[in-house]
Design an enzyme around this catalytic site. Sequence first.
Site, PDB file in Angstrom:
ATOM      1  N   ASP A  57     -11.150  -4.497  -7.119  1.00 39.00           N
ATOM      2  CA  ASP A  57     -10.197  -4.844  -6.066  1.00 39.00           C
ATOM      3  C   ASP A  57      -8.815  -4.783  -6.712  1.00 39.00           C
ATOM      4  O   ASP A  57      -8.471  -5.629  -7.543  1.00 39.00           O
ATOM      5  CB  ASP A  57     -10.480  -6.247  -5.543  1.00 39.00           C
ATOM      6  CG  ASP A  57      -9.470  -6.715  -4.495  1.00 39.00           C
ATOM      7  OD1 ASP A  57      -8.486  -5.991  -4.239  1.00 39.00           O
ATOM      8  OD2 ASP A  57      -9.665  -7.817  -3.945  1.00 39.00           O
ATOM      9  N   TYR A 159       3.180   1.183   6.293  1.00 39.71           N
ATOM     10  CA  TYR A 159       2.799   2.222   5.336  1.00 39.71           C
ATOM     11  C   TYR A 159       4.023   2.792   4.628  1.00 39.71           C
ATOM     12  O   TYR A 159       4.051   2.924   3.398  1.00 39.71           O
ATOM     13  CB  TYR A 159       2.035   3.324   6.065  1.00 39.71           C
ATOM     14  CG  TYR A 159       1.495   4.405   5.173  1.00 39.71           C
ATOM     15  CD1 TYR A 159       0.444   4.151   4.295  1.00 39.71           C
ATOM     16  CD2 TYR A 159       2.001   5.700   5.222  1.00 39.71           C
ATOM     17  CE1 TYR A 159      -0.073   5.141   3.481  1.00 39.71           C
ATOM     18  CE2 TYR A 159       1.497   6.700   4.412  1.00 39.71           C
ATOM     19  CZ  TYR A 159       0.454   6.418   3.542  1.00 39.71           C
ATOM     20  OH  TYR A 159      -0.044   7.408   2.728  1.00 39.71           O
TER      21      TYR A 159
END
Length: 251
Positions: A57, A159
């Site tokens: 992760d 984004y």
Amino acid sequence: MELSDTAVIITGGASGLGEATARYFSEHGAKVTILDRDAERGSSVASEIGGYFAETDVTDETSVASAVSLAAESMGKITAAVNCAGIAYGIKTVGKDGPHPLDAFQRTIDINLAGTFNVSRLAAAEMVKNSPDPDGARGVIINTASIAAFDGQKGQAAYAASKGGVVGMTLPMARDLASSGIRVMTIAPGIFMTPMLAGLPEDIQAQLAADVPNPARLGDPREYGRLAAFIVEMSYLNGEVIRIDGALRMR
């Protein structure tokens, strides 16, 4: 740096740009460790290319530190890191369902920007241990931005912000690590045939490809991998962002 003497970690290496990069590097003699959350797919790709895998992760310090340690032990060293892990949401700042969910914005920043920095800093700490080559080089970090960092479209506030951050930290990180012989580069891809786009109808794919000036097609993920490999071997490239987009400018 020669690709055949490279020991690389690749985040997001289980699919898309990361997988293509892992395969390209392995085919040209590099040792590869894939870091990805998808344990099944990541292990499968690593096995196919004769590499290593660490379930990771990128937003978790302990997870990345463990992955970097495993990679260094498995490969004997880490001389390159390619950060391809990332997510994208298509949500307007205010849409028909109300304002952009803050948790979606935060998650995008956490993975795309903070995750990239997390892996970069811990990989760099491992690279510092390498003996310098005659040019003083100990390693190279290659991060992934996007043309959305410059030409973000509607629905891409999160984004574009995350990828703009990746662009923004390229030069200062390169300056930070210069005395340690570690280079930092960023690739800003255009529209590539990743699994997400491959799932779209062919007519939609054709419309996207038609917007690319030359060549008028979607990018091949292996082209990203080839550019990453070129950056590894071209030791005078440092602190810069390279667009790979067929001259596409989003409208």
